[in-house]
Design an enzyme around this catalytic site. Sequence first.
Site, PDB file in Angstrom:
ATOM      1  N   LYS A  34       0.807  -1.211   0.000  1.00 13.10           N
ATOM      2  CA  LYS A  34       0.000   0.000   0.000  1.00 13.10           C
ATOM      3  C   LYS A  34       0.851   1.276   0.000  1.00 13.10           C
ATOM      4  O   LYS A  34       0.715   2.131  -0.884  1.00 13.10           O
ATOM      5  CB  LYS A  34      -0.864  -0.051   1.263  1.00 13.10           C
ATOM      6  CG  LYS A  34      -1.889   0.995   1.396  1.00 13.10           C
ATOM      7  CD  LYS A  34      -2.927   0.529   2.408  1.00 13.10           C
ATOM      8  CE  LYS A  34      -2.349   0.126   3.749  1.00 13.10           C
ATOM      9  NZ  LYS A  34      -2.059   1.299   4.584  1.00 13.10           N
ATOM     10  N   THR A  35       1.709   1.388   0.995  1.00 11.03           N
ATOM     11  CA  THR A  35       2.519   2.597   1.129  1.00 11.03           C
ATOM     12  C   THR A  35       3.400   2.782  -0.099  1.00 11.03           C
ATOM     13  O   THR A  35       3.610   3.890  -0.577  1.00 11.03           O
ATOM     14  CB  THR A  35       3.413   2.520   2.375  1.00 11.03           C
ATOM     15  OG1 THR A  35       2.637   1.976   3.437  1.00 11.03           O
ATOM     16  CG2 THR A  35       3.919   3.872   2.763  1.00 11.03           C
ATOM     17  N   ASP A 218      -4.005   8.181   2.387  1.00 12.58           N
ATOM     18  CA  ASP A 218      -3.681   6.845   2.886  1.00 12.58           C
ATOM     19  C   ASP A 218      -4.708   6.456   3.953  1.00 12.58           C
ATOM     20  O   ASP A 218      -5.314   7.325   4.578  1.00 12.58           O
ATOM     21  CB  ASP A 218      -2.274   6.889   3.500  1.00 12.58           C
ATOM     22  CG  ASP A 218      -1.717   5.490   3.732  1.00 12.58           C
ATOM     23  OD1 ASP A 218      -2.336   4.508   3.264  1.00 12.58           O
ATOM     24  OD2 ASP A 218      -0.659   5.384   4.379  1.00 12.58           O
ATOM     25  N   GLU A 219      -4.900   5.182   4.183  1.00  9.79           N
ATOM     26  CA  GLU A 219      -5.813   4.688   5.235  1.00  9.79           C
ATOM     27  C   GLU A 219      -7.187   5.329   5.120  1.00  9.79           C
ATOM     28  O   GLU A 219      -7.774   5.779   6.107  1.00  9.79           O
ATOM     29  CB  GLU A 219      -5.233   4.983   6.634  1.00  9.79           C
ATOM     30  CG  GLU A 219      -3.801   4.547   6.843  1.00  9.79           C
ATOM     31  CD  GLU A 219      -3.651   3.053   7.133  1.00  9.79           C
ATOM     32  OE1 GLU A 219      -4.628   2.287   6.938  1.00  9.79           O
ATOM     33  OE2 GLU A 219      -2.532   2.655   7.528  1.00  9.79           O
ATOM     34  N   GLN A 249      -9.356  -3.145   7.684  1.00  8.90           N
ATOM     35  CA  GLN A 249      -8.469  -2.585   8.698  1.00  8.90           C
ATOM     36  C   GLN A 249      -9.017  -1.299   9.301  1.00  8.90           C
ATOM     37  O   GLN A 249      -8.280  -0.499   9.863  1.00  8.90           O
ATOM     38  CB  GLN A 249      -7.079  -2.350   8.110  1.00  8.90           C
ATOM     39  CG  GLN A 249      -6.378  -3.644   7.755  1.00  8.90           C
ATOM     40  CD  GLN A 249      -4.948  -3.409   7.297  1.00  8.90           C
ATOM     41  OE1 GLN A 249      -4.130  -2.897   8.031  1.00  8.90           O
ATOM     42  NE2 GLN A 249      -4.659  -3.796   6.062  1.00  8.90           N
TER      43      GLN A 249
END
Length: 716
Positions: A34-35, A218-219, A249
């Site tokens: 992801k990152t 992100d997230e 998550q």
Amino acid sequence: MSTSHKNNLNTDQSRAVKHLGGPLLVLAGAGSGKTRIITERISNLISEHNVRPFNILAVTFTNKAANEMKERVYRLAQKEAKNVWIGTFHSTCLRILKRDINKLDGYNRNFIIYDDGDQLKLIKDCMGRLNIGDKLVSPKSARSQIDGAKNKTIGPNDPELREYDKHVQRIYSLYEEELRKSNALDFGDLLHLTVKLLEKNPDVLESYQNQFQYILVDEYQDTNHVQYKIVEMLSRKHRNIFVVGDDNQSIYGWRGADIKNILNFEKDFTDAKIIKLEQNYRSTQTILDAANKLITHNKNRHEKNLHTKNDVGDLINYYEASDDRDEAKHISSQIVNLKKTSDYTYKDIAVFFRTNTQSRLIEEELLQKSIPYKMVGGTEFYKRKEIKDILAFLKVVVNPSDEISLKRIINVPPRGIGNVTINNIDEITRDRGVSFYEAIQIALKEKSISNSVLIKIDRLNKLLTKLIEFPEKDDIVGLINHVLHKTKYLDMLEKEEERRENIGEIINLAVEFQKEREEPTLNDFLDSVSLASDLDNYSENSDQVTLMTLHSAKGLEFPVVFIVGMEENLLPHFNSTINGQVEEERRLFYVGITRAKEKVYLAGAARRMVFGKQQGSIPSRFISELPEELINLETRKFEGSYQSKKAKRSSTITTSIPTRNYQDTGRYKVGQKIVHSAFGEGLIKKVEGSGDDAKVTIFFPSVGGHKKIIASYLEN
DNA sequence: CTGGACAAGCTTTTT
DNA sequence: GCTTGTCCAG
């Protein structure tokens, strides 16, 4: 340069990285890179598409994630990458507000930030003034409701607030008024006021819309409504909104995160594309199978099928300890074992738990066996009394209207100013509608207080004046030393070695801050400290075992992961079982397991110290939700204990019945769930006496606290 | 007003 | 079991 990176990307990753225009949701499973996608995309935009770094905004949730992203981007895309806006939602908003907040009525750029402790104190003050006892609403509950309102962009005068507790409405209004008088913003304000600013000032909004041609988040599963709003507004013009997240998550529902943001992305942003990253590069087959199986017990989620090409790996170990001490001893001896029988270093190993308190015993046992460790989070550095004291002095220097900070240090070190005097000054504050600081001057001028006290006040005022007029305020280190010298603060800590060391540490931080920044200012220093947390300084460099909560573990990975406290009412936490938030707890456990690359060790205890008392417990339902054939059960200590078998195989256990401390009044038992006509569902924590006269202490999540109720009133 | 003694509440999770 | 708040004697 960056082409070499792209070569190792799989098809889906590469599509995500190269995606150019329009809204895109990347559903990225745990360990799917992801990152990396975000950082590579930023570097790709800069190097392949000539996007100016200044035109890119990347938002994360934690400073730690932001710092990591900065590092990686700087490495990939050379120097001018420093101009990319990378930060947390809060720091990004702070940056925006520092520039333009004066365009909002009643605000100016000199504001300081109140952390949750300051916030709570102010709320208590407000409640005191409004004569609202903490039995009507607990200050903490009031705070969380106010935060909740701000997260939904509901102000104290908005009609929507009518749905809130009527006490909370009044508290919220006064609280806001006081914040403004103190020229302070709370965490929620940083986001809420940014939305307000952008809504009320089309020119400001437009300039940022023009600037941010590309926005990456992100997230995304953890965004709440204000955060969604910010992203939505800023991206409205260029519509290049790129969000990455994993609904499995999502673990911040309690902070207002709205999982619908990610589930409804396609609806919110028309012609949005979705890319799923389903290949996991982190974990063994076994770990992934276990995690996949676990998460199927959640109904509310995007369908995803994580797979990996990694080896099968070892079974998941599960140890049932007799009590929490035994659990801690087991963890520490397993670590010793690992060190002996494998090449793992300490920094390859992490221990996760649900609540911070669980760390204590584990720390003790690690210490015992001389295993180096670092505890991430916990009693945070910045929340320590001596640190908050020093910062309070600095805050008053920047902003004398900061009432909470001024009251904090008014008698620190003791200078003979007590509650009576404070109340007297408070009265002046209210009568004249002035700030607390101004009220002090008035008291001095009009000599409205007894002579002996006046001398003390005068001394305080002279001290403050000296500090405020300190010539080089932005010489932060100099100012701190000046404060220490003038107040003789260190003399007060004569016998407190650790606290003195902490003072030394804050000076070190100031030194570093001054070195890092080109133009360090006191105000910026205070801001950066307010938004900082212990997590940020966490580095992987030293060879130590990492201890942290499951929440802080998100985004990290370790070869070996221990998760402790695998018991009902702890994981899932009992508040969640009552509030019907078990799915979020399951995701939390899912986050924990999927941090592991190679080995997972689970442990739970049949008895544990809770609030200083032994409490019996039963295994977490999540254990039984893992595939049995993947579990290596080491010992079974729940066997003799109550209900053990039933618990192990049932997934619908909702109560725990302690084996110790068992009190029977016939009808009510500790651990039993009941429904109260006014407070809703609750959990019995204590029973005193018996029969109709018994006093039953019950925890009600609806009120966020305990109530003592006579048994006979519980009938209906 | 201060400091010590005692009681009460508390524990989710973080910017 | 620990921390914070409250009460009281000095």
